[in-house]
Scaffold this motif. Sequence first.
Motif, PDB file in Angstrom:
ATOM      1  N   GLY A  55      -2.497  27.447  34.264  1.00 43.40           N
ATOM      2  CA  GLY A  55      -1.358  27.261  35.162  1.00 43.40           C
ATOM      3  C   GLY A  55      -1.363  28.324  36.252  1.00 43.40           C
ATOM      4  N   GLY A  56      -1.567  29.586  35.852  1.00 45.64           N
ATOM      5  CA  GLY A  56      -1.615  30.687  36.825  1.00 45.64           C
ATOM      6  C   GLY A  56      -2.737  30.481  37.824  1.00 45.64           C
ATOM      7  N   VAL A  57      -3.899  30.034  37.311  1.00 47.69           N
ATOM      8  CA  VAL A  57      -5.051  29.808  38.201  1.00 47.69           C
ATOM      9  C   VAL A  57      -4.725  28.697  39.203  1.00 47.69           C
ATOM     10  N   PHE A  58      -4.049  27.636  38.736  1.00 43.03           N
ATOM     11  CA  PHE A  58      -3.721  26.536  39.661  1.00 43.03           C
ATOM     12  C   PHE A  58      -2.703  26.975  40.719  1.00 43.03           C
ATOM     13  N   VAL A  59      -1.741  27.842  40.347  1.00 43.41           N
ATOM     14  CA  VAL A  59      -0.798  28.350  41.358  1.00 43.41           C
ATOM     15  C   VAL A  59      -1.591  29.157  42.391  1.00 43.41           C
ATOM     16  N   PHE A  60      -2.509  29.997  41.894  1.00 47.19           N
ATOM     17  CA  PHE A  60      -3.350  30.806  42.779  1.00 47.19           C
ATOM     18  C   PHE A  60      -4.169  29.888  43.707  1.00 47.19           C
ATOM     19  N   ILE A  61      -4.765  28.838  43.104  1.00 46.52           N
ATOM     20  CA  ILE A  61      -5.558  27.882  43.902  1.00 46.52           C
ATOM     21  C   ILE A  61      -4.668  27.235  44.970  1.00 46.52           C
ATOM     22  N   SER A  62      -3.420  26.877  44.562  1.00 45.97           N
ATOM     23  CA  SER A  62      -2.541  26.201  45.526  1.00 45.97           C
ATOM     24  C   SER A  62      -2.245  27.128  46.708  1.00 45.97           C
ATOM     25  N   LEU A  63      -2.080  28.424  46.430  1.00 45.73           N
ATOM     26  CA  LEU A  63      -1.786  29.379  47.510  1.00 45.73           C
ATOM     27  C   LEU A  63      -2.974  29.477  48.470  1.00 45.73           C
ATOM     28  N   GLU A 118      -0.211  14.873  28.098  1.00 45.93           N
ATOM     29  CA  GLU A 118       0.352  15.978  27.293  1.00 45.93           C
ATOM     30  C   GLU A 118      -0.241  17.311  27.722  1.00 45.93           C
ATOM     31  N   GLU A 119      -1.577  17.308  27.850  1.00 43.75           N
ATOM     32  CA  GLU A 119      -2.294  18.530  28.234  1.00 43.75           C
ATOM     33  C   GLU A 119      -1.854  18.980  29.647  1.00 43.75           C
ATOM     34  N   ALA A 120      -1.744  17.997  30.547  1.00 44.57           N
ATOM     35  CA  ALA A 120      -1.340  18.320  31.915  1.00 44.57           C
ATOM     36  C   ALA A 120       0.085  18.860  31.926  1.00 44.57           C
ATOM     37  N   ALA A 121       0.981  18.236  31.123  1.00 45.24           N
ATOM     38  CA  ALA A 121       2.386  18.669  31.105  1.00 45.24           C
ATOM     39  C   ALA A 121       2.496  20.109  30.597  1.00 45.24           C
ATOM     40  N   ALA A 122       1.638  20.482  29.628  1.00 44.00           N
ATOM     41  CA  ALA A 122       1.677  21.857  29.101  1.00 44.00           C
ATOM     42  C   ALA A 122       1.309  22.845  30.209  1.00 44.00           C
ATOM     43  N   ILE A 123       0.323  22.478  31.041  1.00 46.64           N
ATOM     44  CA  ILE A 123      -0.087  23.367  32.136  1.00 46.64           C
ATOM     45  C   ILE A 123       1.016  23.423  33.198  1.00 46.64           C
ATOM     46  N   VAL A 124       1.551  22.229  33.540  1.00 49.25           N
ATOM     47  CA  VAL A 124       2.589  22.166  34.578  1.00 49.25           C
ATOM     48  C   VAL A 124       3.835  22.959  34.147  1.00 49.25           C
ATOM     49  N   ALA A 125       4.140  22.931  32.839  1.00 54.68           N
ATOM     50  CA  ALA A 125       5.305  23.674  32.344  1.00 54.68           C
ATOM     51  C   ALA A 125       5.158  25.167  32.614  1.00 54.68           C
ATOM     52  N   THR A 126       3.917  25.693  32.480  1.00 50.27           N
ATOM     53  CA  THR A 126       3.731  27.132  32.736  1.00 50.27           C
ATOM     54  C   THR A 126       3.824  27.436  34.241  1.00 50.27           C
ATOM     55  N   MET A 127       3.576  26.418  35.077  1.00 52.25           N
ATOM     56  CA  MET A 127       3.632  26.650  36.528  1.00 52.25           C
ATOM     57  C   MET A 127       5.052  26.532  37.070  1.00 52.25           C
ATOM     58  N   THR A 128       5.855  25.639  36.459  1.00 52.26           N
ATOM     59  CA  THR A 128       7.155  25.302  37.059  1.00 52.26           C
ATOM     60  C   THR A 128       8.343  25.640  36.169  1.00 52.26           C
ATOM     61  N   ASP A 129       8.062  26.090  34.936  1.00 55.89           N
ATOM     62  CA  ASP A 129       9.142  26.347  33.972  1.00 55.89           C
ATOM     63  C   ASP A 129       9.910  25.068  33.651  1.00 55.89           C
ATOM     64  N   THR A 130       9.299  23.934  33.882  1.00 53.82           N
ATOM     65  CA  THR A 130       9.964  22.656  33.619  1.00 53.82           C
ATOM     66  C   THR A 130       9.042  21.789  32.772  1.00 53.82           C
ATOM     67  N   VAL A 131       9.609  21.209  31.709  1.00 54.55           N
ATOM     68  CA  VAL A 131       8.785  20.302  30.899  1.00 54.55           C
ATOM     69  C   VAL A 131       8.985  18.891  31.446  1.00 54.55           C
TER      70      VAL A 131
END
Length: 342
Positions: free
Chosen positions: A286-294, A146-159
């Motif tokens: 979520g923003g931090v993980f997108v930044f990390i991925s870049l 659940e916690e991971a899905a909430a973060i992923v939703a902010t990264m991908t706009d997808t639940v």
Amino acid sequence: MNLPPRRAGGVTLPVVLVTLAFIGLGFFATGFLAGYEPFLVLGMMLLLGLPHGATDHGLFLALRQGGQGEGKGRFYLAYLGIIAAYGLVWYLLPLVAFGIFILLSVYHFGQSNWVDTEQRPTFTARAHYLLWGMGVLLTPILLHAEEAAAIVATMTDTVIATPALDSVYWIIAVLGLANVVTITTLKMRGVLDTRRTVLELLAYALLTLLFFTNSLLLGFTIYFVFWHSLSSIQDQMQFFERRMSRDLRQKLSVGIGTTVVGALAFCLIVWFGPGPEAALRPAIIGGVFVFISLLTMPHMLLVEQLYTSWSPNDNPPDLPRKEDGAERISFTQSPSATPTYV
Ligand SMILES: CC1=C(/C=C/C(C)=C/C=C/C(C)=C/C=O)C(C)(C)CCC1
């Protein structure tokens, strides 16, 4: 300093003790840990996790020029080009970008654990990297879906739908079993000795226990910082010792020091500004993980290049070091005695 090659995938007693301490705290002092979680996650990630990627330009130079110092312009162009291209994928197709991030991360984690035993990147070795990486990344994510899905939703706009707990335990069990079978097979084929086999089985069990007893971010941070970053730093130091002049290594150390000081300054700004609790909101994470991925996209590609031309076992003590007058040492025909398998 003549560093020994890393043994047992970098699993050392201090790393095991830190992990045991967090398992104990997660088990008996959940409330206490939860209170300090933001400080622990931010502090450890920035001070210990970040520096392992701070040497990317050094890796590039050492891989291309044997550490001569030219080619910085090319490095920054390629580095920023890769980040920009991947950023565009995040912007246009966030789900695809997320899938690429997970797939490459899984590979990168498995590679850093197993590269010293299965250095030549054969199909089976790569499949094993993926399997092991899936075990350590998917276990905490599935346990805290659940916690991971909430973060992923902010990264991908997808639940993303989260699996039922029953299925979660099944997937974790199957991944665990597949990893145990693979490690045992490697032992039977003579790739692993008994000590390494026992250590790897214990390590996998320990990490699983860590993910069961700790929160998503804390469990992942302990793995990422102590199991992944530290052994990666150890490999890089060993590589630089052979490939770079002392002068360039000193410059690199200053660069790492600057990164750590910058990270510390960032910690202080967060601490006295919005506060660490605010920094751990799903949207921020979520923003931090997108930044990390870049940032990690070029890092992972460089590490792949490093490990396909060099293995942590490639530094026999009698090989001349860079300051001993060696111009450039090729590791492609390595004298490594480590068995590889196809
Ligand atoms: C933990 C976690 C995630 C995955 C993080 C990953 C995959 C990090 C990879 C870092 C790498 C590869 C660093 C390189 O040095 C999600 C799914 C984003 C959100 C939930 C928590």
